[in-house]
Structures are given as C-alpha cells and as structure tokens.
Design a protein around this motif. Structure first.
Motif, PDB file in Angstrom:
ATOM      1  N   THR A 199       9.910   6.195 -13.450  1.00  0.00           N
ATOM      2  CA  THR A 199       8.598   4.929 -13.869  1.00  0.00           C
ATOM      3  C   THR A 199       7.605   5.208 -13.973  1.00  0.00           C
ATOM      4  O   THR A 199       7.195   6.798 -14.190  1.00  0.00           O
ATOM      5  N   ARG A 258       8.536   2.253   0.790  1.00  0.00           N
ATOM      6  CA  ARG A 258       8.221   2.282  -0.660  1.00  0.00           C
ATOM      7  C   ARG A 258       6.572   1.638  -0.788  1.00  0.00           C
ATOM      8  O   ARG A 258       6.005   1.633   0.224  1.00  0.00           O
ATOM      9  N   THR A 259       6.342   1.678  -2.070  1.00  0.00           N
ATOM     10  CA  THR A 259       4.651   1.530  -2.260  1.00  0.00           C
ATOM     11  C   THR A 259       5.244   0.197  -2.339  1.00  0.00           C
ATOM     12  O   THR A 259       5.992  -1.126  -3.043  1.00  0.00           O
ATOM     13  N   SER A 312      11.973  10.643  -6.445  1.00  0.00           N
ATOM     14  CA  SER A 312      11.431   9.079  -6.675  1.00  0.00           C
ATOM     15  C   SER A 312      11.575   8.152  -7.486  1.00  0.00           C
ATOM     16  O   SER A 312      11.941   9.060  -8.579  1.00  0.00           O
ATOM     17  N   ASP A 313      11.539   7.046  -7.727  1.00  0.00           N
ATOM     18  CA  ASP A 313      11.890   5.793  -8.510  1.00  0.00           C
ATOM     19  C   ASP A 313      11.873   6.718 -10.334  1.00  0.00           C
ATOM     20  O   ASP A 313      10.168   6.716 -10.263  1.00  0.00           O
ATOM     21  N   LEU A 366       9.487   6.068  -2.641  1.00  0.00           N
ATOM     22  CA  LEU A 366       9.068   7.115  -2.733  1.00  0.00           C
ATOM     23  C   LEU A 366       9.854   8.964  -2.177  1.00  0.00           C
ATOM     24  O   LEU A 366       9.912   8.798  -1.095  1.00  0.00           O
ATOM     25  N   ARG A 398       4.812  12.141  -6.547  1.00  0.00           N
ATOM     26  CA  ARG A 398       4.728  10.659  -7.363  1.00  0.00           C
ATOM     27  C   ARG A 398       5.674   9.669  -7.761  1.00  0.00           C
ATOM     28  O   ARG A 398       6.998  10.693  -8.702  1.00  0.00           O
ATOM     29  N   ARG A 399       5.122   9.007  -7.769  1.00  0.00           N
ATOM     30  CA  ARG A 399       6.066   7.826  -8.226  1.00  0.00           C
ATOM     31  C   ARG A 399       6.667   8.721  -9.513  1.00  0.00           C
ATOM     32  O   ARG A 399       5.650   9.295 -10.725  1.00  0.00           O
ATOM     33  N   MET A 428       8.177   0.496  -5.152  1.00  0.00           N
ATOM     34  CA  MET A 428       8.968   1.883  -5.969  1.00  0.00           C
ATOM     35  C   MET A 428       9.158   3.059  -5.224  1.00  0.00           C
ATOM     36  O   MET A 428       8.629   2.723  -3.530  1.00  0.00           O
ATOM     37  N   ASP A 475      -0.174   4.431  -2.621  1.00  0.00           N
ATOM     38  CA  ASP A 475       1.337   5.703  -3.218  1.00  0.00           C
ATOM     39  C   ASP A 475       1.006   6.394  -1.523  1.00  0.00           C
ATOM     40  O   ASP A 475       1.748   6.050  -0.901  1.00  0.00           O
TER      41      ASP A 475
END
Length: 277
Positions: free
Chosen positions: A74, A15-16, A71-72, A22, A65-66, A20, A86
């Motif tokens: 966004t 989690r970032t 990954s989530d 990852l 990468r986000r 987020m 991140d």
C-alpha cells in the motif's frame, strides 16, 4: 522449549486499524525488544542485532512497515500518526509489556510519536540509532533542516531511476571495510521497496515535526550516532534529539556512517544489550 504464551504470540496476525496486515519476525524468549526499520528497507535489516540479542535472553520482534517487505502492499497511511498507530498495533496485539524499543533513522520518528500518542505504559527503554529526529525540514523556526526543494529533487530522481540513485548513494551509507556482499544485501532491500512506497514514506518522514514530542518522553533513552553520518548529520539530528529528551544518553561512534547497525554491529549490539539489561 517455548511456553504456550510465546507460541501463541508468534502465531498472531497483526492488523492495523485500517486493515493492513503487518508481517513480523519473532525470535527468542524473555523481555521483548521491538525493532522499527529504516526508510525503504525491511525488518531483515535487523538480522545481526536479532541474532545476537535473541541469544542473550531477549525476545526480538521486528516488523515490516506498511507497504514494505512482506507487509501488505500500500502507499496509503503514510503519515507519522498512522505509522505510530501501526507500532501500537504490533505491541498491543502481541500483548507486549516492559518493551525496549529500537529504531533506526526514520523508524526513530515512529517510536517518538508512539510514545507521545500512545503513552509509555508498555515501554521500559528506548534506543535510537542514527535518528532523523526531530525535524528534517527547514522552517522559519528550524534552521537545522533541509529545504523542501531538496526532498522534491530526491523524489524526482526516484521516480525516474530509483536503482541508479541507490547505486550512486550507497558508498556513504557504509565504510570502505564493509564487504561487497553486505552492501549488496542492503541494496537489495532498497531495490525491493516499491517506488510509490519509498516516496510516500519519505513524505511522512519529512513532514513529521517531533520537536515538541521530545520533551514529553519519560523513558530512559540511548542514542547511538556516527560522526560520519551523511544521511543524518550528527549535529543536526542526534545531538538535537539528545538535548530535547531529559536524561537521554548520546554515544558517538568515531567514523561510523548511517549504516552503523552493520558497519559497527559489535559495538551496537554490545551497547543495546548493556542498556536494555
């Protein structure tokens, strides 16, 4: 058989700082390598490095990468500091030490900023493939960059027809010997990246100025770059990066394009292995 610690590490949900999630891929055992992917692609792009290096005694971790891949989703948090944070989340939450960091293109900038923002305590070595560092935007004191209008025109093309732009620009990324199937595999990763994410990531890359960061790097660095790179011309990126990092080694591949991780995979894999070992 995997150790308990390796099994637990593979089960970690990263989690970032802003929540987020990852997605990451984790193969092999041994000293860790962390792979940071290119603009608008995903951790899948490292398949042929991971397949080889995980069989040579390395634990290979590649994350999305986000906003990219699995990954989530966004389009927020796209600035070089947040992206470096991140990367720190990946390294810290997996408890990694003695890491070799490997990046391609935009991913190289995230690695450079990670080293100056978070320090190099957990890092042993660094490998940059076709970096877009240190600064791709033209400024009064940076004649090597492209003007902002160039990047704005790119983004406008993506807003109107991203698939067409990808198809129009895929040829210089590879070589004439690259199989159509391999090209399609790469193109599919680009197509799967949401347009707002592609634009936000590009802005993060273009706005990053890492010239001052290079002089602070205190770890051995290998730079692999092709002399036929249309996306990150060798003389404007790779050579300048090498000049800025004391003791770095630049290896130029004759005839290699930006996608050297597939077009020259045997050489790339061999050079990463020799350097990391």
């Amino acid at each position: 058989m995997q150790s308990d610690s390796a099994t637990l590490a593979k089960a970690v949900e990263i989690r970032t700082r802003d929540g987020m999630r990852l997605f990451h891929r984790d193969w092999g055992q041994g000293r860790p390598m962390v792979f940071v992917h290119s603009w608008a692609m995903s951790s899948a792009m490292w398949a042929y490095q991971v397949a080889h290096l995980s069989e040579q005694g390395f634990r290979c971790i590649a994350y999305d990468r986000r906003g990219h891949g699995r990954s989530d989703p966004t389009s927020r948090g796209f600035d070089i500091d947040t992206l470096a944070d991140d990367l720190a989340a990946v390294i810290d939450q997996l408890g990694l030490e003695d890491v070799t960091l490997v990046g391609h293109s935009m991913g190289c900038g995230e690695i450079v900023r990670y080293l100056t923002r978070h320090g190099s305590r957990r890092v042993a070595k660094v490998v940059l493939l076709a970096p877009v560092t240190p600064c791709v935007l033209a400024k009064e004191d940076n004649p090597f960059g492209a003007p902002m209008t160039y990047f704005e025109e790119l983004r406008e093309a993506w807003r109107t027809d991203f698939p067409k732009w990808i198809d129009d620009n895929k040829a210089p990324f590879v070589t004439s010997e690259t199989s159509p199937q391999m090209v399609e595999w790469l193109v599919d990763q680009l197509r799967e990246t949401p347009v707002p994410v592609a634009i936000a990531a590009n802005k993060a890359m273009v706005n990053a100025d890492l010239r001052a960061d290079l002089g602070e790097i205190d770890r051995p660095m290998l730079i692999l770059h092709g002399d036929k790179d249309a996306s990150a011309p060798l003389d404007l990126t790779g050579r300048i990066t090498a000049q800025g990092v004391t003791g770095s080694v630049l290896k130029v591949y004759d005839g290699a394009p930006h996608g050297l991780f597939v077009t020259h995979m045997d050489e790339v894999n061999r050079d990463i292995l020799a350097f990391a070992a």
